[in-house]
Design a protein around this motif. Structure first.
Motif, PDB file in Angstrom:
ATOM      1  N   ASP A  85       0.816  -1.209   0.000  1.00  0.00           N
ATOM      2  CA  ASP A  85       0.000   0.000   0.000  1.00  0.00           C
ATOM      3  C   ASP A  85       0.854   1.265   0.000  1.00  0.00           C
ATOM      4  OD1 ASP A  85      -2.934   0.769   0.285  1.00  0.00           O
ATOM      5  OD2 ASP A  85      -2.017   2.006   1.836  1.00  0.00           O
ATOM      6  N   SER A  86       2.055   1.185   0.540  1.00  0.00           N
ATOM      7  CA  SER A  86       2.944   2.347   0.554  1.00  0.00           C
ATOM      8  C   SER A  86       4.386   1.877   0.411  1.00  0.00           C
ATOM      9  CB  SER A  86       2.779   3.154   1.847  1.00  0.00           C
ATOM     10  OG  SER A  86       3.082   2.359   2.972  1.00  0.00           O
ATOM     11  N   ILE A 178     -11.782   3.636   4.146  1.00  0.00           N
ATOM     12  CA  ILE A 178     -10.755   3.665   5.192  1.00  0.00           C
ATOM     13  C   ILE A 178     -11.264   3.112   6.527  1.00  0.00           C
ATOM     14  CG2 ILE A 178      -9.439   5.544   4.170  1.00  0.00           C
ATOM     15  CD1 ILE A 178     -10.776   7.460   6.144  1.00  0.00           C
ATOM     16  N   ARG A 199      -4.160   6.632   4.789  1.00  0.00           N
ATOM     17  CA  ARG A 199      -4.455   5.796   3.620  1.00  0.00           C
ATOM     18  C   ARG A 199      -5.479   6.420   2.670  1.00  0.00           C
ATOM     19  NH1 ARG A 199      -5.869  -0.256   4.818  1.00  0.00           N
ATOM     20  NH2 ARG A 199      -5.288  -0.377   2.622  1.00  0.00           N
ATOM     21  N   ARG A 210      -2.133  11.697  -0.641  1.00  0.00           N
ATOM     22  CA  ARG A 210      -1.922  10.625   0.327  1.00  0.00           C
ATOM     23  C   ARG A 210      -0.446  10.561   0.726  1.00  0.00           C
ATOM     24  NH1 ARG A 210      -3.354   4.218  -0.057  1.00  0.00           N
ATOM     25  NH2 ARG A 210      -1.946   4.246  -1.832  1.00  0.00           N
ATOM     26  N   GLN A 214       0.964  10.820   4.496  1.00  0.00           N
ATOM     27  CA  GLN A 214       1.805   9.793   5.101  1.00  0.00           C
ATOM     28  C   GLN A 214       3.063  10.408   5.710  1.00  0.00           C
ATOM     29  OE1 GLN A 214       2.336   7.066   1.830  1.00  0.00           O
ATOM     30  NE2 GLN A 214       0.469   5.930   2.288  1.00  0.00           N
TER      31      GLN A 214
END
Length: 309
Positions: A85-86, A178, A199, A210, A214
């Motif tokens: 996801d990241s 989310i 997220r 996003r 983060q």
């Protein structure tokens, strides 16, 4: 016995008592830290449903700096084809500087044995090792360590170091995909809410905003850890999140890095970079990957190397 001799004896006794007290305090702190770590580890294990496995990662030692590949993953969606996801690179160097790079997951790059695809597809096709190779081949950056962090562990980590939540200025209403509903304004976000904030991407700016969130979240976590309460809870926090992390770093490596940072680098700002940089990519749609960011590889490679090297 002369008066001067008695004074010397008293002074020696005082120094001995003081040294003994300091040793007792040091040992007490050490044993308390170990106890808290084990307590946190037991709590983490109780709540974790899946077990970790050994991960291939052909790391390369880097002089005078530590590069860590940070990946976020949802354990409930974990399978052979999962995509991270990241994607971030965290660096701590011998100048006591901490740097954070966010690589946008839609970056269209060359993946060995696959061809051109989104960079997060490398994790899907070949795990963290293929992702490491992809970053090295496209951007010329070597990475020594990795940490794959399960989102549940992130939630519990936040709730441990900040029982009242982390202060965040939420810029807009957020609730799509989310699991929580967050309203605008300065507020204290608990672990689940902070994860949802980090997220969220279902608006016009998508992954671009996003990435900003983060990085904003990691800066806020850093500020919280540097408080007395955050520092005191650190051993237990590390224990809690350990079962939720796959990494090639030993516990000693982690504690040494954290302690060195807290002693030498805590007063320095976290420097951040986003790849691709502005004006170095073109949004487009390709048949085998959908919506992607076509990068000017040379410009982004130069920017990343300049930032980290």
């Amino acid at each position: 016995m002369s008066r001067l001799q008695r004074k010397k004896i008293k002074k020696k006794r005082f120094i001995l008592k003081l040294s003994l007290i300091l040793v007792i305090l040091l040992l007490g702190t050490l044993f308390y830290g170990v106890y808290q770590y084990k307590k946190g580890f037991q709590l983490g294990n109780q709540n974790r449903n899946n077990k970790q496995s050994n991960v291939e990662f052909n790391a390369k030692k880097i002089p005078n700096k530590t590069n860590i590949l940070l990946l976020g993953e949802d354990a409930h969606k974990k399978d052979e084809k999962s995509r991270t996801d990241s994607i971030m690179i965290l660096q701590y160097n011998n100048q006591n500087e901490t740097k954070l790079v966010s690589i946008m997951r839609d970056s269209y790059v060359s993946i060995s044995g696959i061809g051109h695809q989104k960079i997060n597809a490398a994790y899907s096709f070949g795990g963290v090792e293929l992702l490491r190779q992809t970053i090295q081949q496209n951007f010329g950056i070597d990475i020594e360590y990795f940490a794959i962090i399960d989102f549940k562990g992130f939630e519990e980590m936040i709730d441990e170091i900040a029982p009242n939540g982390i202060t965040i200025d939420v810029e807009k209403p957020m609730k799509s995909h989310i699991g929580v509903s967050i309203q605008p304004g300065v507020q204290q976000l608990n672990g689940k809410e902070l994860l949802g904030y980090a997220r969220f991407r279902h608006d016009a700016r998508g992954d671009f905003d996003r990435v900003i969130r983060q990085q904003k979240v990691l800066k806020a976590i850093k500020s919280q850890v540097l408080t007395f309460k955050g520092f005191a809870s650190l051993p237990k926090t590390l224990g809690i999140i350990q079962p939720y992390i796959q990494t090639n770093m030993s516990t000693i490596d982690i504690l040494q890095l954290v302690s060195d940072y807290l002693v030498n680098g805590k007063d320095k700002d976290l420097e951040t970079l986003r790849i691709p940089e502005d004006h170095t990519f073109t949004p487009k749609r390709v048949e085998n990957a959908g919506e992607v960011l076509e990068l000017d590889i040379e410009k982004n490679k130069e920017a990343l190397q300049r930032f980290l090297n």
